[in-house]
Structure formats: C-alpha cells, structure tokens
Design a protein around this motif. Structure first.
Motif, PDB file in Angstrom:
ATOM      1  N   LEU A 101      46.357  57.103  38.620  1.00  0.00           N
ATOM      2  CA  LEU A 101      46.961  55.968  37.921  1.00  0.00           C
ATOM      3  C   LEU A 101      46.449  54.649  38.506  1.00  0.00           C
ATOM      4  CD1 LEU A 101      48.941  54.702  35.925  1.00  0.00           C
ATOM      5  CD2 LEU A 101      50.757  55.061  37.621  1.00  0.00           C
ATOM      6  N   LEU A 102      46.393  54.556  39.829  1.00  0.00           N
ATOM      7  CA  LEU A 102      45.892  53.336  40.474  1.00  0.00           C
ATOM      8  C   LEU A 102      44.421  53.093  40.126  1.00  0.00           C
ATOM      9  CD1 LEU A 102      47.619  53.678  43.957  1.00  0.00           C
ATOM     10  CD2 LEU A 102      48.218  52.085  42.117  1.00  0.00           C
ATOM     11  N   GLN A 103      43.626  54.164  40.095  1.00  0.00           N
ATOM     12  CA  GLN A 103      42.220  54.039  39.719  1.00  0.00           C
ATOM     13  C   GLN A 103      42.082  53.583  38.267  1.00  0.00           C
ATOM     14  OE1 GLN A 103      39.527  54.205  41.675  1.00  0.00           O
ATOM     15  NE2 GLN A 103      40.923  54.468  43.380  1.00  0.00           N
ATOM     16  N   LEU A 104      42.943  54.113  37.398  1.00  0.00           N
ATOM     17  CA  LEU A 104      42.923  53.712  35.989  1.00  0.00           C
ATOM     18  C   LEU A 104      43.244  52.226  35.850  1.00  0.00           C
ATOM     19  CD1 LEU A 104      42.781  54.357  32.947  1.00  0.00           C
ATOM     20  CD2 LEU A 104      45.195  55.017  33.086  1.00  0.00           C
ATOM     21  N   VAL A 105      44.243  51.772  36.591  1.00  0.00           N
ATOM     22  CA  VAL A 105      44.612  50.346  36.546  1.00  0.00           C
ATOM     23  C   VAL A 105      43.452  49.486  37.049  1.00  0.00           C
ATOM     24  CG1 VAL A 105      46.133  48.592  37.561  1.00  0.00           C
ATOM     25  CG2 VAL A 105      47.095  50.732  36.705  1.00  0.00           C
ATOM     26  N   ALA A 106      42.866  49.874  38.172  1.00  0.00           N
ATOM     27  CA  ALA A 106      41.757  49.098  38.741  1.00  0.00           C
ATOM     28  C   ALA A 106      40.566  49.050  37.799  1.00  0.00           C
ATOM     29  CB  ALA A 106      41.349  49.677  40.095  1.00  0.00           C
ATOM     30  N   SER A 107      40.203  50.193  37.224  1.00  0.00           N
ATOM     31  CA  SER A 107      39.038  50.202  36.326  1.00  0.00           C
ATOM     32  C   SER A 107      39.335  49.454  35.031  1.00  0.00           C
ATOM     33  CB  SER A 107      38.574  51.638  36.042  1.00  0.00           C
ATOM     34  OG  SER A 107      39.555  52.355  35.344  1.00  0.00           O
ATOM     35  N   THR A 108      40.570  49.518  34.551  1.00  0.00           N
ATOM     36  CA  THR A 108      40.946  48.773  33.339  1.00  0.00           C
ATOM     37  C   THR A 108      40.846  47.270  33.593  1.00  0.00           C
ATOM     38  OG1 THR A 108      42.409  50.557  32.621  1.00  0.00           O
ATOM     39  CG2 THR A 108      42.794  48.373  31.662  1.00  0.00           C
ATOM     40  N   ILE A 109      41.336  46.833  34.742  1.00  0.00           N
ATOM     41  CA  ILE A 109      41.246  45.404  35.087  1.00  0.00           C
ATOM     42  C   ILE A 109      39.782  44.994  35.187  1.00  0.00           C
ATOM     43  CG2 ILE A 109      41.641  43.712  36.933  1.00  0.00           C
ATOM     44  CD1 ILE A 109      44.332  45.187  37.460  1.00  0.00           C
ATOM     45  N   SER A 110      38.991  45.775  35.899  1.00  0.00           N
ATOM     46  CA  SER A 110      37.579  45.447  36.086  1.00  0.00           C
ATOM     47  C   SER A 110      36.837  45.364  34.753  1.00  0.00           C
ATOM     48  CB  SER A 110      36.934  46.498  36.985  1.00  0.00           C
ATOM     49  OG  SER A 110      35.573  46.230  37.154  1.00  0.00           O
ATOM     50  N   LYS A 111      37.030  46.371  33.905  1.00  0.00           N
ATOM     51  CA  LYS A 111      36.342  46.397  32.610  1.00  0.00           C
ATOM     52  C   LYS A 111      36.798  45.239  31.731  1.00  0.00           C
ATOM     53  CE  LYS A 111      35.439  49.285  28.546  1.00  0.00           C
ATOM     54  NZ  LYS A 111      35.186  48.115  27.756  1.00  0.00           N
ATOM     55  N   THR A 112      38.091  44.973  31.740  1.00  0.00           N
ATOM     56  CA  THR A 112      38.623  43.892  30.901  1.00  0.00           C
ATOM     57  C   THR A 112      38.109  42.532  31.359  1.00  0.00           C
ATOM     58  OG1 THR A 112      40.598  45.215  30.455  1.00  0.00           O
ATOM     59  CG2 THR A 112      40.739  42.854  29.977  1.00  0.00           C
ATOM     60  N   VAL A 113      38.048  42.311  32.669  1.00  0.00           N
ATOM     61  CA  VAL A 113      37.510  41.044  33.189  1.00  0.00           C
ATOM     62  C   VAL A 113      36.050  40.897  32.773  1.00  0.00           C
ATOM     63  CG1 VAL A 113      36.855  39.787  35.293  1.00  0.00           C
ATOM     64  CG2 VAL A 113      39.125  40.818  35.117  1.00  0.00           C
ATOM     65  N   THR A 114      35.281  41.961  32.940  1.00  0.00           N
ATOM     66  CA  THR A 114      33.865  41.931  32.556  1.00  0.00           C
ATOM     67  C   THR A 114      33.717  41.624  31.064  1.00  0.00           C
ATOM     68  OG1 THR A 114      33.274  43.483  34.309  1.00  0.00           O
ATOM     69  CG2 THR A 114      31.734  43.281  32.469  1.00  0.00           C
ATOM     70  N   ASP A 115      34.484  42.333  30.235  1.00  0.00           N
ATOM     71  CA  ASP A 115      34.412  42.107  28.785  1.00  0.00           C
ATOM     72  C   ASP A 115      34.824  40.681  28.420  1.00  0.00           C
ATOM     73  OD1 ASP A 115      33.574  44.719  28.539  1.00  0.00           O
ATOM     74  OD2 ASP A 115      35.423  45.452  27.603  1.00  0.00           O
ATOM     75  N   GLU A 116      35.847  40.147  29.089  1.00  0.00           N
ATOM     76  CA  GLU A 116      36.297  38.774  28.828  1.00  0.00           C
ATOM     77  C   GLU A 116      35.208  37.763  29.200  1.00  0.00           C
ATOM     78  OE1 GLU A 116      39.078  37.384  27.412  1.00  0.00           O
ATOM     79  OE2 GLU A 116      39.565  39.434  26.800  1.00  0.00           O
ATOM     80  N   ILE A 117      34.530  38.002  30.320  1.00  0.00           N
ATOM     81  CA  ILE A 117      33.437  37.106  30.732  1.00  0.00           C
ATOM     82  C   ILE A 117      32.326  37.141  29.687  1.00  0.00           C
ATOM     83  CG2 ILE A 117      31.574  36.777  32.415  1.00  0.00           C
ATOM     84  CD1 ILE A 117      33.627  37.744  34.566  1.00  0.00           C
ATOM     85  N   ILE A 118      31.952  38.336  29.265  1.00  0.00           N
ATOM     86  CA  ILE A 118      30.881  38.482  28.272  1.00  0.00           C
ATOM     87  C   ILE A 118      31.271  37.804  26.958  1.00  0.00           C
ATOM     88  CG2 ILE A 118      29.665  40.165  26.824  1.00  0.00           C
ATOM     89  CD1 ILE A 118      29.715  42.047  29.299  1.00  0.00           C
ATOM     90  N   THR A 119      32.483  38.075  26.492  1.00  0.00           N
ATOM     91  CA  THR A 119      32.941  37.497  25.220  1.00  0.00           C
ATOM     92  C   THR A 119      33.048  35.976  25.298  1.00  0.00           C
ATOM     93  OG1 THR A 119      34.179  39.521  24.752  1.00  0.00           O
ATOM     94  CG2 THR A 119      34.801  37.561  23.511  1.00  0.00           C
ATOM     95  N   SER A 120      33.601  35.473  26.401  1.00  0.00           N
ATOM     96  CA  SER A 120      33.814  34.022  26.503  1.00  0.00           C
ATOM     97  C   SER A 120      32.508  33.249  26.649  1.00  0.00           C
ATOM     98  CB  SER A 120      34.747  33.700  27.676  1.00  0.00           C
ATOM     99  OG  SER A 120      34.110  33.969  28.909  1.00  0.00           O
ATOM    100  N   THR A 121      31.420  33.934  27.007  1.00  0.00           N
ATOM    101  CA  THR A 121      30.130  33.254  27.119  1.00  0.00           C
ATOM    102  C   THR A 121      29.256  33.494  25.887  1.00  0.00           C
ATOM    103  OG1 THR A 121      29.137  35.139  28.291  1.00  0.00           O
ATOM    104  CG2 THR A 121      30.122  33.384  29.644  1.00  0.00           C
TER     105      THR A 121
END
Length: 144
Positions: A101-121
């Motif tokens: 569960l902790l790994q899922l949360v960490a990877s979800t945060i990481s992927k979402t941050v990456t996707d947000e950076i890509i989308t916002s640029t």
C-alpha cells in the motif's frame, strides 16, 4: 506562482498517513502483532533468536567461524519454525500488504507529479516528454 509550500505538503502527507493508519491492512497488522506478543511460544523463540544473534556477533568478532556457522544454522532453524506458526505468517503477510500500500501511494504520487509537470509544460504524457523537450526536438521520434 507556487500554490503550495513544503509545510502544506507535509500537512497533507500527515493526513494521508492518518488515513493509511485507519485501513483494514493496518488493523489486521495490529491484531496480528498483538497475538504474537500474547503467544508465549513465539515470544520465547524471538528471545532465543535475539540471544543467538548476540552470540553470533561475538563469535564473528573473535573469528570463531565454525561456532558462528552452528549458531547461524540454529537461528535459521528457529526462523523456519516461526514461519510455520499461522499467526507469524499472518503478521508477515500483513507487513507485506502495508508495504504494498505504501509503495502504491509513493508510485502514484511520483507518477502524478511527473504527469502534472509534463502536462503543465505542454508536453506529451504518452511519450513522457516535457513541453521543452517537445518544442526543441527536431522530429517527433528523434532525440538529439
């Protein structure tokens, strides 16, 4: 420009941690841990392992290799016996589930941050490229 501070994020992380602490996975872990501490056989075996581990450290320090091998084999044997006890297996499984569960949360945060950076640029999420990469690449599939 920035919407959130580190303190804001830490506060949200604490809220998320409290949510995780109230999941079924954590409840199962707490119940299994309590049962382990109530089990005299398990407590005795854990105490024996701790004692043997201290012996192993001393034997290693003094270079007593043969005696060390015997103590390590005894530790392994007790670990194996412990693994055969259902409550210990349940405890170990609950640790795995919480970690997952902790790994899922960490990877979800990481992927979402990456996707947000890509989308916002203005980038391409499917290719994993930021807007700057897309803008400065000479062709869609080349990387120079």
């Amino acid at each position: 420009m920035a919407k959130y501070t580190k303190d804001d994020i830490v506060q949200k992380a604490k809220e998320l941690a409290k949510m995780i602490a109230e999941t079924e996975e954590v409840e199962i872990f707490k119940q299994a841990e309590a049962k382990i501490h109530e089990n005299e056989k398990v407590r005795t075996m854990i105490a024996k392992i701790k004692s043997l581990q201290k012996q192993a450290v001393n034997l290693q320090h003094y270079g007593k290799i043969e005696a060390l091998k015997k103590v390590e084999a005894e530790i392994d044997d007790i670990y194996e016996q412990l693994s055969d006890i259902p409550i210990v297996e349940q405890f170990k499984q609950s640790q795995v589930e919480i970690n997952d569960l902790l790994q899922l949360v960490a990877s979800t945060i990481s992927k979402t941050v990456t996707d947000e950076i890509i989308t916002s640029t203005g980038g391409d999420v499917l290719r994993g490229e930021t807007g700057a990469q897309v803008k400065h690449s000479h062709c869609g599939h080349c990387h120079e």
